[in-house]
Design a protein around this motif. Sequence first.
Motif, PDB file in Angstrom:
ATOM      1  N   THR A 199      -2.289 -35.531  13.937  1.00  0.00           N
ATOM      2  CA  THR A 199      -1.017 -35.189  13.243  1.00  0.00           C
ATOM      3  C   THR A 199      -0.538 -34.120  13.602  1.00  0.00           C
ATOM      4  OG1 THR A 199      -0.156 -34.689  10.873  1.00  0.00           O
ATOM      5  CG2 THR A 199      -2.199 -33.940  11.321  1.00  0.00           C
ATOM      6  N   SER A 200       0.954 -33.770  13.463  1.00  0.00           N
ATOM      7  CA  SER A 200       1.422 -32.399  14.017  1.00  0.00           C
ATOM      8  C   SER A 200       1.814 -31.674  12.982  1.00  0.00           C
ATOM      9  CB  SER A 200       2.485 -32.837  15.122  1.00  0.00           C
ATOM     10  OG  SER A 200       3.445 -33.759  14.631  1.00  0.00           O
ATOM     11  N   GLU A 201       1.646 -32.238  11.653  1.00  0.00           N
ATOM     12  CA  GLU A 201       2.071 -31.482  10.521  1.00  0.00           C
ATOM     13  C   GLU A 201       1.639 -29.976  10.397  1.00  0.00           C
ATOM     14  OE1 GLU A 201       2.584 -32.290   5.844  1.00  0.00           O
ATOM     15  OE2 GLU A 201       1.769 -33.545   7.205  1.00  0.00           O
ATOM     16  N   ASP A 202       0.332 -29.903  10.603  1.00  0.00           N
ATOM     17  CA  ASP A 202      -0.492 -28.671  10.564  1.00  0.00           C
ATOM     18  C   ASP A 202      -0.735 -27.738  11.393  1.00  0.00           C
ATOM     19  OD1 ASP A 202      -2.069 -30.430  11.454  1.00  0.00           O
ATOM     20  OD2 ASP A 202      -3.802 -30.168  10.037  1.00  0.00           O
ATOM     21  N   LEU A 203      -0.024 -27.783  12.673  1.00  0.00           N
ATOM     22  CA  LEU A 203       0.038 -27.105  13.864  1.00  0.00           C
ATOM     23  C   LEU A 203       0.450 -25.591  13.664  1.00  0.00           C
ATOM     24  CD1 LEU A 203       1.426 -29.489  16.553  1.00  0.00           C
ATOM     25  CD2 LEU A 203      -1.011 -29.062  16.206  1.00  0.00           C
ATOM     26  N   GLN A 204      -0.397 -24.770  14.519  1.00  0.00           N
ATOM     27  CA  GLN A 204      -0.246 -23.335  14.284  1.00  0.00           C
ATOM     28  C   GLN A 204       0.100 -22.825  15.626  1.00  0.00           C
ATOM     29  OE1 GLN A 204      -0.533 -21.591  11.259  1.00  0.00           O
ATOM     30  NE2 GLN A 204      -0.769 -23.579  10.342  1.00  0.00           N
ATOM     31  N   ILE A 205       0.794 -21.805  15.830  1.00  0.00           N
ATOM     32  CA  ILE A 205       1.271 -21.005  16.851  1.00  0.00           C
ATOM     33  C   ILE A 205      -0.106 -20.311  17.305  1.00  0.00           C
ATOM     34  CG2 ILE A 205       2.473 -19.130  17.981  1.00  0.00           C
ATOM     35  CD1 ILE A 205       4.765 -19.920  16.491  1.00  0.00           C
ATOM     36  N   GLY A 206      -0.474 -20.417  18.580  1.00  0.00           N
ATOM     37  CA  GLY A 206      -1.695 -19.793  19.054  1.00  0.00           C
ATOM     38  C   GLY A 206      -2.873 -20.992  19.254  1.00  0.00           C
ATOM     39  N   GLN A 207      -2.709 -22.064  18.592  1.00  0.00           N
ATOM     40  CA  GLN A 207      -3.746 -23.196  18.694  1.00  0.00           C
ATOM     41  C   GLN A 207      -3.981 -23.606  19.854  1.00  0.00           C
ATOM     42  OE1 GLN A 207      -3.123 -26.329  15.724  1.00  0.00           O
ATOM     43  NE2 GLN A 207      -4.278 -27.695  16.680  1.00  0.00           N
ATOM     44  N   ARG A 208      -5.067 -23.776  20.496  1.00  0.00           N
ATOM     45  CA  ARG A 208      -5.258 -24.401  21.669  1.00  0.00           C
ATOM     46  C   ARG A 208      -4.945 -25.718  21.780  1.00  0.00           C
ATOM     47  NH1 ARG A 208     -10.313 -24.976  24.404  1.00  0.00           N
ATOM     48  NH2 ARG A 208     -11.266 -24.294  22.437  1.00  0.00           N
ATOM     49  N   VAL A 209      -4.186 -25.989  23.086  1.00  0.00           N
ATOM     50  CA  VAL A 209      -3.993 -27.675  23.189  1.00  0.00           C
ATOM     51  C   VAL A 209      -4.238 -27.974  24.707  1.00  0.00           C
ATOM     52  CG1 VAL A 209      -2.178 -28.009  21.487  1.00  0.00           C
ATOM     53  CG2 VAL A 209      -1.669 -26.916  23.817  1.00  0.00           C
ATOM     54  N   ILE A 210      -4.331 -29.095  24.858  1.00  0.00           N
ATOM     55  CA  ILE A 210      -4.749 -29.760  26.266  1.00  0.00           C
ATOM     56  C   ILE A 210      -3.735 -30.788  26.498  1.00  0.00           C
ATOM     57  CG2 ILE A 210      -6.527 -31.035  27.449  1.00  0.00           C
ATOM     58  CD1 ILE A 210      -8.626 -29.474  25.685  1.00  0.00           C
ATOM     59  N   ALA A 211      -3.403 -30.789  27.787  1.00  0.00           N
ATOM     60  CA  ALA A 211      -2.383 -32.012  28.440  1.00  0.00           C
ATOM     61  C   ALA A 211      -3.173 -32.828  29.560  1.00  0.00           C
ATOM     62  CB  ALA A 211      -1.005 -31.488  28.760  1.00  0.00           C
ATOM     63  N   ILE A 212      -3.002 -34.093  29.508  1.00  0.00           N
ATOM     64  CA  ILE A 212      -3.243 -34.820  30.484  1.00  0.00           C
ATOM     65  C   ILE A 212      -2.342 -35.885  30.640  1.00  0.00           C
ATOM     66  CG2 ILE A 212      -5.022 -36.558  31.022  1.00  0.00           C
ATOM     67  CD1 ILE A 212      -7.094 -35.674  28.912  1.00  0.00           C
ATOM     68  N   GLY A 213      -2.078 -35.774  32.328  1.00  0.00           N
ATOM     69  CA  GLY A 213      -0.963 -36.719  32.711  1.00  0.00           C
ATOM     70  C   GLY A 213      -1.151 -36.824  34.342  1.00  0.00           C
ATOM     71  N   ASN A 214      -0.087 -37.078  34.707  1.00  0.00           N
ATOM     72  CA  ASN A 214      -0.240 -37.803  36.234  1.00  0.00           C
ATOM     73  C   ASN A 214       0.989 -36.895  36.889  1.00  0.00           C
ATOM     74  OD1 ASN A 214      -2.049 -40.227  35.828  1.00  0.00           O
ATOM     75  ND2 ASN A 214      -0.294 -40.408  34.457  1.00  0.00           N
ATOM     76  N   PRO A 215       0.896 -35.371  37.001  1.00  0.00           N
ATOM     77  CA  PRO A 215       1.819 -34.599  37.686  1.00  0.00           C
ATOM     78  C   PRO A 215       1.843 -34.839  39.213  1.00  0.00           C
ATOM     79  CG  PRO A 215       0.048 -33.393  37.201  1.00  0.00           C
ATOM     80  CD  PRO A 215      -0.104 -34.616  36.374  1.00  0.00           C
ATOM     81  N   PHE A 216       3.039 -34.994  39.877  1.00  0.00           N
ATOM     82  CA  PHE A 216       3.091 -35.371  41.177  1.00  0.00           C
ATOM     83  C   PHE A 216       2.418 -36.719  41.899  1.00  0.00           C
ATOM     84  CE2 PHE A 216       4.120 -31.000  40.369  1.00  0.00           C
ATOM     85  CZ  PHE A 216       5.341 -30.767  40.803  1.00  0.00           C
TER      86      PHE A 216
END
Length: 429
Positions: A199-216
């Motif tokens: 859920t994105s409802e309880d996100l906080q600024i400063g919370q660590r996040v991870i992105a996974i994808g296929n850049p370039f």
Amino acid sequence: MLKNTRNRIIRTLLLIVGGVFCVFIGLLLFRWTDSIAEDKQRKELSKVLHTIAEEQGPEGVLALSGLHVADILSGEDGLILFEENDAIYYSATEKQQMSVYENVNKSVVHITTVGETAVSAFMDVLPAKGTGSGIILSKDGYILTNAHVVEKSASLQVGLYNNQSYAATLVGMDSEDDLAVIKLVSAKDVVLYPASLGTSEDLQIGQRVIAIGNPFGYDRTMSVGVVSGLNRPVRTSEGKVIMNAIQTDAAIHPGNSGGPLLNTRGEVIGINSAIFTTSGSSQGLNFAIPVDTAIAVIPDLIKQGKISRGWLDLAAVQLTPQLVAYAKLPVEKGVLVSEVTSGGFAEKAGIQGGSRKVQYGSSVINLGGDVITAINGETIEDLNDLYLALLPMRSGEKVSVTINRDGNVKKMEVQLIERTAQHVSALVR
């Protein structure tokens, strides 16, 4: 004789009972005094440990027990301790990030699109390729991605964790929120690993996040950052407006679009969609669509292929302290109705727009109209509240609109029209 024997037996029993009672009382007194002593020792030990913790930190306290700690992480699942040993050492943060990648990377796909474009020299029509990322939703092949990744494609190919590519077809698309669902059509014997949606409802600024994808084109690449902003209205390079976006400094590049933004539990909390850049690559200002927005539209995209959201047929203006003071409004929070569509549902319900034109920034608005303060009982303080309150509503449905007109509060039932990209764009001035 018999009487004396009976008396002796009774006395013996009384002595035994009395002895047992005395022993029991003695044990109770011993336990009581012992517990007093233990409590005193515990308090004294607590004072000592508190002093050590202040001077040496938690590592010093743990060292007293013989446990030599290399790293301590206070994470979402509590304290995680890593002991020193002769093996390869990874910090708590590294272990957590490696675990997220191990659990989620098979749920991320590489989408390749093929469209058609005219080459001006000889007017030949040649294929134009695009690339993006996607998130596996189900074991039967449904995949979530961005609308801008697939909307102009003639064919779709999806690369999976097994380094094989499979054909896919477009199921449904929501261009306004830049979301789309596609489905694999030729991977029946392949095991798929659906991602866990958070859920994105309880996100906080400063919370660590991870992105996974296929850049370039580099499959399943991971980057790490933090939530650096929330509830951002973002206008993309295609001219679309993403409302309520998550801002992050996790590196996102061309090809990451449609991939997951994850929390440290490995749950999807956003769909990477846009970057702010002057060079074409990430400059630390990247944006993701909240997963709650995606969860709300996925069922309709799968069943109907589209989404028809409701909106009020009126022009709304954000209240500011300057506007409230200038127009002498009776409330400080809400959205001002500048005008209503002639003959529309809002006008028929009794909502009134303004009649006095004034210059407001780069726009001209009308003063004197109603101020919307609630939708279906939800307080409306600004345009973002209006957007969120109408987000789950569909065109044709009716909502209860609370307005303030010259200090008088009124409620009206208003039928909704279908929301368009222009309606959302108008919220970002």
